[in-house]
Design a protein around this motif. Structure first.
Motif, PDB file in Angstrom:
ATOM      1  N   HIS A 118      -2.614   6.543  -2.201  1.00  0.00           N
ATOM      2  CA  HIS A 118      -3.241   7.487  -1.279  1.00  0.00           C
ATOM      3  C   HIS A 118      -4.744   7.334  -1.165  1.00  0.00           C
ATOM      4  O   HIS A 118      -5.292   7.476  -0.091  1.00  0.00           O
ATOM      5  CB  HIS A 118      -2.834   8.921  -1.650  1.00  0.00           C
ATOM      6  N   ILE A 129      -8.678   1.308   7.422  1.00  0.00           N
ATOM      7  CA  ILE A 129      -8.885   1.814   6.056  1.00  0.00           C
ATOM      8  C   ILE A 129     -10.384   1.913   5.778  1.00  0.00           C
ATOM      9  O   ILE A 129     -10.864   2.895   5.198  1.00  0.00           O
ATOM     10  CB  ILE A 129      -8.223   0.901   5.000  1.00  0.00           C
ATOM     11  N   LEU A 146       0.808  -1.224   0.000  1.00  0.00           N
ATOM     12  CA  LEU A 146       0.000   0.000   0.000  1.00  0.00           C
ATOM     13  C   LEU A 146       0.839   1.271   0.000  1.00  0.00           C
ATOM     14  O   LEU A 146       0.291   2.379  -0.051  1.00  0.00           O
ATOM     15  CB  LEU A 146      -0.931   0.032   1.224  1.00  0.00           C
ATOM     16  N   ARG A 166      -6.459   1.657  -1.555  1.00  0.00           N
ATOM     17  CA  ARG A 166      -5.726   0.951  -0.499  1.00  0.00           C
ATOM     18  C   ARG A 166      -6.510  -0.282  -0.050  1.00  0.00           C
ATOM     19  O   ARG A 166      -5.967  -1.381   0.073  1.00  0.00           O
ATOM     20  CB  ARG A 166      -5.497   1.874   0.707  1.00  0.00           C
ATOM     21  N   LYS A 195      -6.523  -3.039  -2.718  1.00  0.00           N
ATOM     22  CA  LYS A 195      -5.247  -3.763  -2.764  1.00  0.00           C
ATOM     23  C   LYS A 195      -5.087  -4.651  -1.535  1.00  0.00           C
ATOM     24  O   LYS A 195      -4.624  -5.800  -1.642  1.00  0.00           O
ATOM     25  CB  LYS A 195      -4.108  -2.737  -2.823  1.00  0.00           C
TER      26      LYS A 195
END
Lengths: 230, 230
Positions: free
Chosen positions: B96, B166, B92, B101, B104
């Motif tokens: 941004h 996240i 990651l 993120r 992934k």
DNA sequence: CATTTATGATAGCATTACTATTATATTTGC
DNA sequence: GCAAATATAATAGTAATGCTATCATAAATG
């Protein structure tokens, strides 16, 4: 469902046992006490010798019903999935809207089980805890393919299939109905275990039923349908 | 990530071992061969005596590194979660957008692992198979609370926490981030196992990666965000 | 090169996961 | 009501497991 089942018993693949434990008092005692004992000491520490002591019977006699403690675990989990299928079959009777059927099925699959006493010798509450903590040990083995061939997981597969069919009624082009349902069932079990023992892996606050809510939400959003209770 | 790790090693809670296996040739051999042997015969059939024979060393010597085969399994799974956290941290880096993120991270968490050879004595491909088939045996035990107190699951919890963060960046009011991530991780593992051994519980066709797709879809829909690759 | 430290070889012990044998109940079929 | 079949109990035994202990030897280190 009270008293409904006193008249009949659930079918379990007859190859998981040597002699049907439903067929005798000793057999039923074996099943009943094995549930207590596995719940109490865990599957690894559970032995037929200890079970024999517990029921004032003999290790050798238990071996006449079950080839090994793995087969006994397989018996218990198979029974559980049969039972779950009946619960769902009855729970969905006369509900016609597929969304409501799915909603109810998810609740039944993921809720915390309480003792319902329909089967004298089976404590569903403890059995549920055993299924949560030990059932993966019944298929996460090197013998899984062999066991699968013999049909030991048929009940589980059938249950997943049935609920997947409801999903397909709602959204016939949804690509992953089996994945979604099996993920949900295993997931709900894991979450119940985590809530008790590894709370940082979950957001389930003890008491309220976040696990059911979460499961419904995920499912209906995944298949692009509206949850009837929201 | 090639060759990056030759310079450092991953930290594992030092209470899972008696003597750090990274600290000697024998220790590394124990870890390396235990991965091969557990992968080959399964955790129940795996014993220190067999491992000793395999590496032409002694059962007693292995006991000087690990108190029991459970602790060794705990070592392997802890190492795996540490490794996974590094993979994600690197994977990651410099991305941004939180959606990207997350996207992934899910891929890294749920994809099929290939051998990457960064750590000489650890076969990540086989270790992944072990984690899939055996890791639940490391926490689904009667000793879970005790083990948790000693911090044996810290790596897993930290990983789940990081990815949950996240999710909260994307949707700060989402109620079940930990549940969603831990369900996803366990779920993806189960699905990989089912795809191989109990295909009727899944919709994963061998070859294409339905499991990653499914995981991404479920996650982004659950949190009400748009998956960047769709 | 003396001493600490790590490894190896061997043995042993309680428990586990069974199997076998023989004795005693219990059920059933007539 | 009794013989014959069947189910259970009691006991013993065996190979493997999960360790621990002891002692010898090798390797590393100061």
């Amino acid at each position: 469902m009270q008293d409904l089942f006193t008249s009949f018993s659930l079918q379990v693949n007859n190859r998981v046992y040597i002699k049907n434990p439903e067929s005798s008092a000793l057999g039923r005692k074996i099943v009943e006490s094995s549930i207590n004992l596995i719940d109490e000491v865990g599957f690894e520490a559970f032995t037929f010798r200890k079970l024999g002591l517990e029921i004032h019977s003999n290790e050798a006699s238990i071996y006449r019903y079950f080839e090994s403690k793995y087969k006994l675990l397989l018996y218990l989990t198979s029974w559980y999935w049969s039972w779950m299928e009946y619960r769902i079959a009855f729970g969905l009777a006369n509900i016609h809207s597929p969304e409501e059927r799915l909603n109810k099925a998810i609740k039944l699959l993921t809720e915390n089980i309480e003792l319902d006493g329909s089967f004298e010798h089976i404590n569903e509450y403890k059995l549920n805890r055993i299924v949560i903590a030990e059932s993966s040990k019944s298929y996460m083995t090197k013998e899984v393919d062999q066991n699968n061939k013999e049909g030991f997981f048929a009940g589980y597969k059938q249950l997943v299939g049935r609920v997947s069919d409801i999903i397909l009624e709602i959204n016939p082009i949804y690509k992953y109905p089996h994945m979604l349902i099996s993920t949900l069932i295993e997931g709900a079990h894991h979450q119940r275990f985590f809530a008790q023992h590894l709370p940082r892996l979950t957001d389930a606050v003890n008491g309220e039923d976040a696990i059911i809510e979460f499961s419904k939400e995920v499912t209906f959003k995944a298949i692009g349908a509206k949850c009837p209770t929201k």
